[in-house]
Scaffold this motif. Structure first.
Motif, PDB file in Angstrom:
ATOM      1  N   ARG A  87       0.846  -0.975   0.168  1.00 58.48           N
ATOM      2  CA  ARG A  87       0.052   0.016  -0.064  1.00 58.48           C
ATOM      3  C   ARG A  87       0.906   1.152   0.029  1.00 58.48           C
ATOM      4  NH1 ARG A  87      -1.656  -3.567   3.674  1.00 58.48           N
ATOM      5  NH2 ARG A  87      -0.873  -2.231   5.338  1.00 58.48           N
ATOM      6  N   HIS A  88       0.552   2.309  -0.591  1.00 56.14           N
ATOM      7  CA  HIS A  88       0.943   3.543  -0.583  1.00 56.14           C
ATOM      8  C   HIS A  88       0.887   4.001   0.845  1.00 56.14           C
ATOM      9  CE1 HIS A  88       1.922   4.445  -4.553  1.00 56.14           C
ATOM     10  NE2 HIS A  88       1.008   4.199  -4.893  1.00 56.14           N
ATOM     11  N   ALA A  89       2.123   4.550   1.325  1.00 57.84           N
ATOM     12  CA  ALA A  89       2.337   5.469   2.652  1.00 57.84           C
ATOM     13  C   ALA A  89       2.642   6.729   2.586  1.00 57.84           C
ATOM     14  CB  ALA A  89       3.339   4.624   3.356  1.00 57.84           C
ATOM     15  N   ASP A  90       2.312   7.575   3.479  1.00 61.30           N
ATOM     16  CA  ASP A  90       2.629   9.011   3.567  1.00 61.30           C
ATOM     17  C   ASP A  90       3.373   9.050   5.012  1.00 61.30           C
ATOM     18  OD1 ASP A  90       3.107  11.606   4.124  1.00 61.30           O
ATOM     19  OD2 ASP A  90       1.172  12.314   3.443  1.00 61.30           O
ATOM     20  N   VAL A  91       4.527   9.462   4.907  1.00 59.43           N
ATOM     21  CA  VAL A  91       5.263   9.147   6.364  1.00 59.43           C
ATOM     22  C   VAL A  91       5.860  10.647   6.404  1.00 59.43           C
ATOM     23  CG1 VAL A  91       6.086   6.857   6.540  1.00 59.43           C
ATOM     24  CG2 VAL A  91       7.439   8.493   5.221  1.00 59.43           C
ATOM     25  N   GLY A  92       5.224  11.595   5.785  1.00 55.77           N
ATOM     26  CA  GLY A  92       5.836  13.106   5.779  1.00 55.77           C
ATOM     27  C   GLY A  92       6.899  13.325   4.683  1.00 55.77           C
ATOM     28  N   GLN A  93       6.974  12.467   3.528  1.00 56.82           N
ATOM     29  CA  GLN A  93       7.909  12.602   2.853  1.00 56.82           C
ATOM     30  C   GLN A  93       7.660  13.670   1.848  1.00 56.82           C
ATOM     31  OE1 GLN A  93       6.182  10.027   2.866  1.00 56.82           O
ATOM     32  NE2 GLN A  93       5.549   9.462   0.905  1.00 56.82           N
ATOM     33  N   GLY A  94       6.628  14.253   1.676  1.00 58.89           N
ATOM     34  CA  GLY A  94       6.224  15.293   0.694  1.00 58.89           C
ATOM     35  C   GLY A  94       6.587  14.716  -0.774  1.00 58.89           C
ATOM     36  N   GLU A  95       6.750  15.581  -1.691  1.00 54.76           N
ATOM     37  CA  GLU A  95       7.194  15.285  -3.178  1.00 54.76           C
ATOM     38  C   GLU A  95       8.468  14.891  -3.252  1.00 54.76           C
ATOM     39  OE1 GLU A  95       5.576  14.553  -6.836  1.00 54.76           O
ATOM     40  OE2 GLU A  95       4.421  15.348  -5.232  1.00 54.76           O
ATOM     41  N   GLN A  96       8.533  13.575  -3.839  1.00 51.71           N
ATOM     42  CA  GLN A  96      10.146  12.893  -3.698  1.00 51.71           C
ATOM     43  C   GLN A  96      10.196  11.962  -4.803  1.00 51.71           C
ATOM     44  OE1 GLN A  96      12.566  14.044  -1.706  1.00 51.71           O
ATOM     45  NE2 GLN A  96      11.228  15.207  -0.248  1.00 51.71           N
ATOM     46  N   PRO A  97      11.342  11.905  -5.517  1.00 52.49           N
ATOM     47  CA  PRO A  97      11.544  10.944  -6.508  1.00 52.49           C
ATOM     48  C   PRO A  97      11.432   9.416  -6.293  1.00 52.49           C
ATOM     49  CG  PRO A  97      13.752  11.607  -5.895  1.00 52.49           C
ATOM     50  CD  PRO A  97      12.613  12.584  -4.915  1.00 52.49           C
ATOM     51  N   TRP A  98      11.347   9.182  -5.009  1.00 55.20           N
ATOM     52  CA  TRP A  98      10.959   7.770  -4.589  1.00 55.20           C
ATOM     53  C   TRP A  98       9.439   7.513  -4.083  1.00 55.20           C
ATOM     54  CZ3 TRP A  98      14.461  10.859  -1.472  1.00 55.20           C
ATOM     55  CH2 TRP A  98      13.780  11.343  -0.338  1.00 55.20           C
ATOM     56  N   VAL A  99       9.076   6.181  -3.909  1.00 55.63           N
ATOM     57  CA  VAL A  99       7.787   6.030  -3.761  1.00 55.63           C
ATOM     58  C   VAL A  99       7.756   5.217  -2.195  1.00 55.63           C
ATOM     59  CG1 VAL A  99       5.472   4.867  -4.356  1.00 55.63           C
ATOM     60  CG2 VAL A  99       6.986   5.940  -5.881  1.00 55.63           C
ATOM     61  N   VAL A 100       7.133   5.667  -1.277  1.00 56.11           N
ATOM     62  CA  VAL A 100       7.064   4.892  -0.022  1.00 56.11           C
ATOM     63  C   VAL A 100       5.714   3.991  -0.076  1.00 56.11           C
ATOM     64  CG1 VAL A 100       6.967   5.191   2.423  1.00 56.11           C
ATOM     65  CG2 VAL A 100       8.032   6.928   1.215  1.00 56.11           C
ATOM     66  N   LEU A 101       6.018   2.545   0.150  1.00 57.67           N
ATOM     67  CA  LEU A 101       4.939   1.772   0.291  1.00 57.67           C
ATOM     68  C   LEU A 101       5.347   1.195   1.701  1.00 57.67           C
ATOM     69  CD1 LEU A 101       5.426  -0.077  -3.151  1.00 57.67           C
ATOM     70  CD2 LEU A 101       3.852   1.827  -2.564  1.00 57.67           C
ATOM     71  N   THR A 102       4.026   0.310   2.096  1.00 56.17           N
ATOM     72  CA  THR A 102       4.125  -0.589   3.241  1.00 56.17           C
ATOM     73  C   THR A 102       3.779  -2.088   2.672  1.00 56.17           C
ATOM     74  OG1 THR A 102       1.814  -0.541   3.685  1.00 56.17           O
ATOM     75  CG2 THR A 102       3.344   1.180   4.825  1.00 56.17           C
TER      76      THR A 102
END
Length: 117
Positions: A87-102
């Motif tokens: 699943r997509h996750a928002d850990v406060g990364q903002g707009e970045q070139p990487w994608v945070v998933l769980t």
């Protein structure tokens, strides 16, 4: 003194299910299928591996350590991992070139941008 990185330990509510998910996500092999210590590696004789061990509590906050993966094609890998149950996750990364998933138990990991030549 010489140290060799053996594996990363992952706490899990269901070590077998989570270990199987990661084995499929990474294309790794299972080297120990015990519910008390489920271990996967890139190949039977290659290190480091991931060991999934049972814990009674569930994850409640952002991981302090996470894994980063560099794919050949970020969009393709993110889609594949989402299909597997990430699943997509928002850990406060903002707009970045990487994608945070769980993963299915909520452990964060990043799919980095495709490396430029």
């Amino acid at each position: 003194m010489a140290l060799q990185w053996e594996h990363v330990n992952v706490d899990a509510a269901d070590p077998v299910a989570l270990g199987r998910w990661w084995a499929e996500a990474l294309g790794w092999v299972v080297v120990n299928d015990s519910a008390e210590e489920y271990e996967i590696r890139p190949a039977r004789d290659r290190l480091p591996g991931l060991v999934f061990a049972p814990v009674p509590e569930h994850k409640t906050i952002k991981n302090r350590l996470h894994l980063d993966f560099r794919p050949d094609d970020q969009d393709t890998e993110v889609s594949r991992l989402l299909t597997l149950g990430a699943r997509h996750a928002d850990v406060g990364q903002g707009e970045q070139p990487w994608v945070v998933l769980t993963d299915p138990e909520g452990n964060e990991f990043c799919v980095l941008a495709t490396r430029r030549s």
